[in-house]
Write a protein that holds these residues in place. Sequence first.
Motif, short mmCIF file in Angstrom:
data_model
loop_
_atom_site.label_atom_id
_atom_site.label_comp_id
_atom_site.label_asym_id
_atom_site.label_seq_id
_atom_site.Cartn_x
_atom_site.Cartn_y
_atom_site.Cartn_z
N TRP A 1 0.82 -1.21 0.00
CA TRP A 1 0.00 0.00 0.00
C TRP A 1 0.86 1.27 0.00
CZ3 TRP A 1 -4.80 -0.07 -1.54
CH2 TRP A 1 -5.50 -1.27 -1.48
N CYS A 2 2.10 1.16 0.48
CA CYS A 2 3.04 2.27 0.32
C CYS A 2 3.41 2.43 -1.16
CB CYS A 2 4.29 2.04 1.16
SG CYS A 2 4.00 2.01 2.93
N TYR A 3 3.56 1.32 -1.85
CA TYR A 3 3.80 1.36 -3.29
C TYR A 3 2.58 1.95 -4.00
CZ TYR A 3 4.86 -0.52 -7.99
OH TYR A 3 5.11 -0.68 -9.33
N ALA A 4 1.38 1.62 -3.52
CA ALA A 4 0.16 2.21 -4.08
C ALA A 4 0.16 3.73 -3.94
CB ALA A 4 -1.07 1.62 -3.39
N ALA A 5 0.68 4.19 -2.80
CA ALA A 5 0.68 5.63 -2.51
C ALA A 5 1.89 6.35 -3.07
CB ALA A 5 0.61 5.85 -1.00
N ILE B 1 -0.77 -11.47 -3.00
CA ILE B 1 -1.17 -11.43 -4.41
C ILE B 1 -2.55 -10.80 -4.57
CG2 ILE B 1 -1.81 -12.88 -6.37
CD1 ILE B 1 0.49 -14.77 -5.52
N GLN B 2 -3.48 -11.16 -3.71
CA GLN B 2 -4.82 -10.57 -3.80
C GLN B 2 -4.79 -9.08 -3.49
OE1 GLN B 2 -7.48 -12.14 -5.11
NE2 GLN B 2 -5.97 -13.78 -5.44
N SER B 3 -4.01 -8.69 -2.50
CA SER B 3 -3.86 -7.27 -2.18
C SER B 3 -3.24 -6.51 -3.35
CB SER B 3 -3.00 -7.11 -0.92
OG SER B 3 -2.83 -5.76 -0.58
N ASP B 4 -2.24 -7.11 -3.98
CA ASP B 4 -1.59 -6.46 -5.12
C ASP B 4 -2.56 -6.26 -6.28
OD1 ASP B 4 0.76 -6.48 -3.68
OD2 ASP B 4 1.63 -8.20 -4.73
N LYS B 5 -3.42 -7.24 -6.52
CA LYS B 5 -4.42 -7.11 -7.59
C LYS B 5 -5.35 -5.94 -7.30
CE LYS B 5 -4.54 -11.96 -9.05
NZ LYS B 5 -5.36 -13.21 -9.10
N ARG B 6 -5.73 -5.78 -6.06
CA ARG B 6 -6.60 -4.66 -5.68
C ARG B 6 -5.88 -3.33 -5.89
NH1 ARG B 6 -8.78 -3.33 0.38
NH2 ARG B 6 -10.19 -1.62 -0.17
N ILE B 7 -4.62 -3.27 -5.49
CA ILE B 7 -3.83 -2.04 -5.66
C ILE B 7 -3.70 -1.69 -7.13
CG2 ILE B 7 -1.51 -1.07 -5.42
CD1 ILE B 7 -1.32 -2.71 -2.78
N ALA B 8 -3.39 -2.70 -7.95
CA ALA B 8 -3.23 -2.46 -9.39
C ALA B 8 -4.51 -1.92 -10.01
CB ALA B 8 -2.80 -3.75 -10.08
N SER B 9 -5.66 -2.47 -9.61
CA SER B 9 -6.94 -2.02 -10.18
C SER B 9 -7.29 -0.60 -9.73
CB SER B 9 -8.06 -2.99 -9.81
OG SER B 9 -8.33 -2.95 -8.42
#
Length: 214
Positions: free
Chosen positions: A16-20, A60-68
């Motif tokens: 989520w830091c990568y998301a931000a 992996i599931q969290s990463d998919k959410r971040i990517a979307s």
Amino acid sequence: MSNITLHYIYDPYCGWCYAAAPLIEVAAKHPNIHIEMHGGGMLAGRSRLHLDDDFRQHIIQSDKRIASMTGQVFSDDYLTMLHEPNLVMDSAIPQTAILAATKQGKGFEMLKAIQKAHYISGRHINDTSVLMDLAQSIGLDVAQYTTDYALCEQNETAAHIQDSQKLLGQSGASGFPTLLIQQNAQWLRVPLQNYLGATDKWQQFLDTMVKAVK
């Protein structure tokens, strides 16, 4: 406009830091904002992670959410790395590299390079040789970086993580990333999560915040 300091509590392994990351980069480029970085050691010490299948699927599931939500890239090389047997994630090692880079004024650049190495290139960011390559790639004096890394590892990293975790607790927040501003002896949380994937709205929010802070 006032000049303000935003305190960014993060971890190199935090998805989520990568998301931000695009939002933090916008804030770091704002002429009236200074970013103070606090590595929280999410996977340091006793929290060092030996990745198992259950937690791998959670990531992996969290990463998919971040990517979307944000368009941030999680590459095939990264997924391949995640599936390596006996994979260990230790935040203290890349955190030490960030502290060493900070001595040359490039802590934020090192964090960005580490995130790209991990999520896009699928490299092991707890490998000191990988971190050395990244130090060189962002233009650090490698000899100075090597000296500073050793000194930070011995004298600074553990205390920095402890102080960052203390700040996180004082703020009333509990997770990563957390972005804070101190006002009237109180820590106020800046709502990063409301602007993920919306850098234009985030820029407007920052401009408004800077004008409002006295």
